[in-house]
Design a protein around this motif. Structure first.
Motif, mmCIF file in Angstrom:
data_model
loop_
_atom_site.group_PDB
_atom_site.id
_atom_site.type_symbol
_atom_site.label_atom_id
_atom_site.label_comp_id
_atom_site.label_asym_id
_atom_site.label_seq_id
_atom_site.Cartn_x
_atom_site.Cartn_y
_atom_site.Cartn_z
ATOM 1 N N GLU A 159 -6.402 -27.640 -69.467
ATOM 2 C CA GLU A 159 -7.030 -26.685 -70.393
ATOM 3 C C GLU A 159 -7.274 -25.330 -69.755
ATOM 4 O OE1 GLU A 159 -11.225 -26.383 -72.813
ATOM 5 O OE2 GLU A 159 -10.230 -28.337 -72.705
ATOM 6 N N ASN A 160 -7.658 -25.335 -68.470
ATOM 7 C CA ASN A 160 -7.970 -24.082 -67.785
ATOM 8 C C ASN A 160 -7.027 -23.786 -66.620
ATOM 9 O OD1 ASN A 160 -10.405 -23.349 -69.325
ATOM 10 N ND2 ASN A 160 -11.211 -25.260 -68.461
ATOM 11 N N GLY A 161 -5.868 -24.423 -66.637
ATOM 12 C CA GLY A 161 -4.923 -24.224 -65.550
ATOM 13 C C GLY A 161 -5.451 -24.816 -64.254
ATOM 14 N N LEU A 162 -4.989 -24.267 -63.117
ATOM 15 C CA LEU A 162 -5.381 -24.839 -61.825
ATOM 16 C C LEU A 162 -5.427 -23.757 -60.756
ATOM 17 C CD1 LEU A 162 -5.912 -27.553 -60.279
ATOM 18 C CD2 LEU A 162 -3.485 -27.491 -59.659
ATOM 19 N N GLU A 163 -6.466 -23.842 -59.923
ATOM 20 C CA GLU A 163 -6.543 -23.015 -58.717
ATOM 21 C C GLU A 163 -6.647 -23.968 -57.524
ATOM 22 O OE1 GLU A 163 -9.965 -20.400 -56.832
ATOM 23 O OE2 GLU A 163 -9.048 -19.336 -58.540
ATOM 24 N N LEU A 164 -5.584 -24.005 -56.723
ATOM 25 C CA LEU A 164 -5.486 -24.945 -55.610
ATOM 26 C C LEU A 164 -5.596 -24.189 -54.286
ATOM 27 C CD1 LEU A 164 -4.766 -27.682 -54.284
ATOM 28 C CD2 LEU A 164 -2.367 -27.190 -54.790
ATOM 29 N N THR A 165 -6.629 -24.510 -53.504
ATOM 30 C CA THR A 165 -6.826 -23.870 -52.200
ATOM 31 C C THR A 165 -6.326 -24.803 -51.107
ATOM 32 O OG1 THR A 165 -8.773 -22.673 -53.022
ATOM 33 C CG2 THR A 165 -8.511 -22.860 -50.627
ATOM 34 N N VAL A 197 -3.076 -21.192 -54.461
ATOM 35 C CA VAL A 197 -2.015 -21.278 -55.466
ATOM 36 C C VAL A 197 -2.673 -21.434 -56.829
ATOM 37 C CG1 VAL A 197 0.148 -22.407 -56.092
ATOM 38 C CG2 VAL A 197 -0.739 -22.648 -53.769
ATOM 39 N N SER A 198 -2.270 -20.608 -57.772
ATOM 40 C CA SER A 198 -2.833 -20.745 -59.118
ATOM 41 C C SER A 198 -1.727 -20.829 -60.151
ATOM 42 C CB SER A 198 -3.771 -19.568 -59.438
ATOM 43 O OG SER A 198 -3.085 -18.341 -59.342
ATOM 44 N N VAL A 199 -1.988 -21.650 -61.160
ATOM 45 C CA VAL A 199 -1.063 -21.816 -62.290
ATOM 46 C C VAL A 199 -1.865 -21.618 -63.558
ATOM 47 C CG1 VAL A 199 0.528 -23.370 -63.487
ATOM 48 C CG2 VAL A 199 0.339 -23.470 -60.988
ATOM 49 N N LYS A 200 -1.394 -20.710 -64.409
ATOM 50 C CA LYS A 200 -2.102 -20.425 -65.654
ATOM 51 C C LYS A 200 -1.802 -21.512 -66.691
ATOM 52 C CE LYS A 200 -3.595 -16.298 -64.394
ATOM 53 N NZ LYS A 200 -5.019 -16.068 -64.129
ATOM 54 N N PRO A 201 -2.763 -21.793 -67.582
ATOM 55 C CA PRO A 201 -2.453 -22.704 -68.686
ATOM 56 C C PRO A 201 -1.378 -22.090 -69.568
ATOM 57 C CG PRO A 201 -4.579 -21.624 -69.040
ATOM 58 C CD PRO A 201 -4.122 -21.250 -67.657
#
Length: 411
Positions: A159-165, A197-201
């Protein structure tokens, strides 16, 4: 089935067609399951990709992926977001010894519902699909890149994508870049800044498109070894490859220059040619943290050429189909090599003699079978359980016969 390779001579100017990359195919199959409008050409015909394709389309509660490690990691993430569905994800006895706790912890911290059915930290898993709304998670950067890719592949459906550190030094960076490149190719917005690394919904529908998988560079490695062990002037053409590859194993082009193999890119293929090398340095040193799957091939090539080699960046090899470092040491020493291993390295001393008529154990590992086969150009050698190659390259033995390898199959 065992294969007994008689001392063989390569036919010159042969052509081999290798099917699509297993790594790319499995990523695209998961994305196609999330976005059915995508079409894929030149899919890998490997066991792993066949299992992956079946698993993403099945409605069964029990999903058994046998030895397919990539599928286990990717499907753990995939089934965690399949709402109102319960799945038991299992595999072979070896798969039940391969850790998955890092990925499960990451998914559960985001809100997934995954539990262990036997041993804590290992498959089989009970996965109950649900909506995931949390979007921040942290992982050690030196873990298997498949854990990282599994999270990134489902991220656009969160729903809100992902922010992976990622904390620390990243292992197998090309595989992470491959995942991000494929996401961008289908229109999903990603960013990779510093170690975040971030991926938008995906707010809009992914457009219908045809995606063509590049042929598998890992499979090409065995032909690099074959040419390296052949006479000067020998060449072979393999397809379909491109100069700007997403696959980390395309490092073969630069690595095998050290073994006298010249790579020429043609329209849709590459020509491998054995050339004279002026390299007087016997010791070959390679950091394979970005391409660990070609370690076995390089070690065997070095041994066949009587070259000393030091391979590092191999810590992920201990959790593959077998402990590949131990397996390499065992089988190379049967042939007369002197090998020292640590948790992340292998050192092979130069040797002028290769023992003949040795029977190579493959440990249910496709890469063990294929890495040792090129030695048939130098000595008669037997490969046990040779059918294991179907995991990634079902046509391997047929292709070897076509280019000149002389062997018998023993049931």
């Amino acid at each position: 089935m065992n294969v007994y390779i008689k001392k063989s001579k390569l036919r010159n100017h042969q052509k081999v067609q290798i099917t699509g990359s297993k790594s790319e195919s499995n990523r695209l199959l998961l994305l196609q399951a999330l976005y059915p409008q995508l079409q894929i050409q030149n899919l890998s015909n490997s066991d792993d990709s066949v299992l992956m394709q079946k698993a993403v389309s099945t409605k069964d509660k029990l999903v058994d992926i046998h030895h397919a490690g990539t599928a286990m990691r990717f499907l753990t993430a995939f089934f965690s977001i399949q709402k109102n569905r319960e799945v038991i994800l299992t595999g072979s006895s070896r798969m039940k010894e391969r850790p998955i706790e890092i990925l499960v912890d990451a998914l559960n911290s985001l809100g997934a519902d995954i539990r262990y059915l036997e041993n804590e930290g290992y498959p089989p898993l009970k996965i109950v699909g649900r909506d995931i709304t949390k979007n921040k998670v942290t992982l050690e950067a030196n873990v298997s890149s498949q854990y990282i890719s599994a999270l990134l592949l489902i991220a656009s459906k969160l729903e809100n994508g992902l922010e992976l550190t990622l904390i620390g030094e990243i292992t197998s960076m090309p595989y992470i870049q491959m995942t991000l490149s494929l996401l961008r190719e289908i229109g999903i917005e990603t960013n990779f800044i510093n170690n975040v690394v971030s991926v938008k919904p995906c707010s809009s529908t992914v457009s219908s498109q045809i995606l063509t998988v590049e042929s598998d560079w890992s499979s090409a490695s065995y032909f690099y070894s074959i040419i390296a062990l052949s006479a000067v002037g020998t060449e072979i053409i393999i397809s379909s490859y491109k100069n700007e590859s997403l696959q980390g194993d395309s490092a073969l082009v630069s690595i095998y220059k050290n073994f006298g193999v010249k790579t020429t890119f043609l329209d849709n293929s590459i020509c491998l040619q054995k050339v004279e090398t002026n390299d007087k340095n016997s010791l070959k040193q390679f950091d394979l943290r970005d391409a660990p799957d070609i370690a076995q091939t390089i070690a065997v090539t070095s041994f066949g050429l009587g070259k000393e080699c030091q391979l590092t960046g191999l810590h992920t090899l201990k959790i593959k189909e077998t402990d590949r470092l131990v397996a390499l040491k065992n089988e190379l020493e049967k042939l007369g090599a002197q090998v020292t291993i640590t948790n992340d390295s292998l050192h092979l001393k130069a040797s002028d003699n290769i023992k003949q008529e040795v029977s190579i154990s493959t440990y249910n590992d496709h890469r063990m079978a294929m890495a040792f086969a090129p030695l048939g150009l130098l000595v008669p050698i037997e490969i046990k359980n040779a059918e294991v190659v179907s995991k990634s390259y079902p046509d391997f033995w047929k292709d070897l016969k076509r280019i000149g390898f002389d062997y018998d199959t023993i049931s």
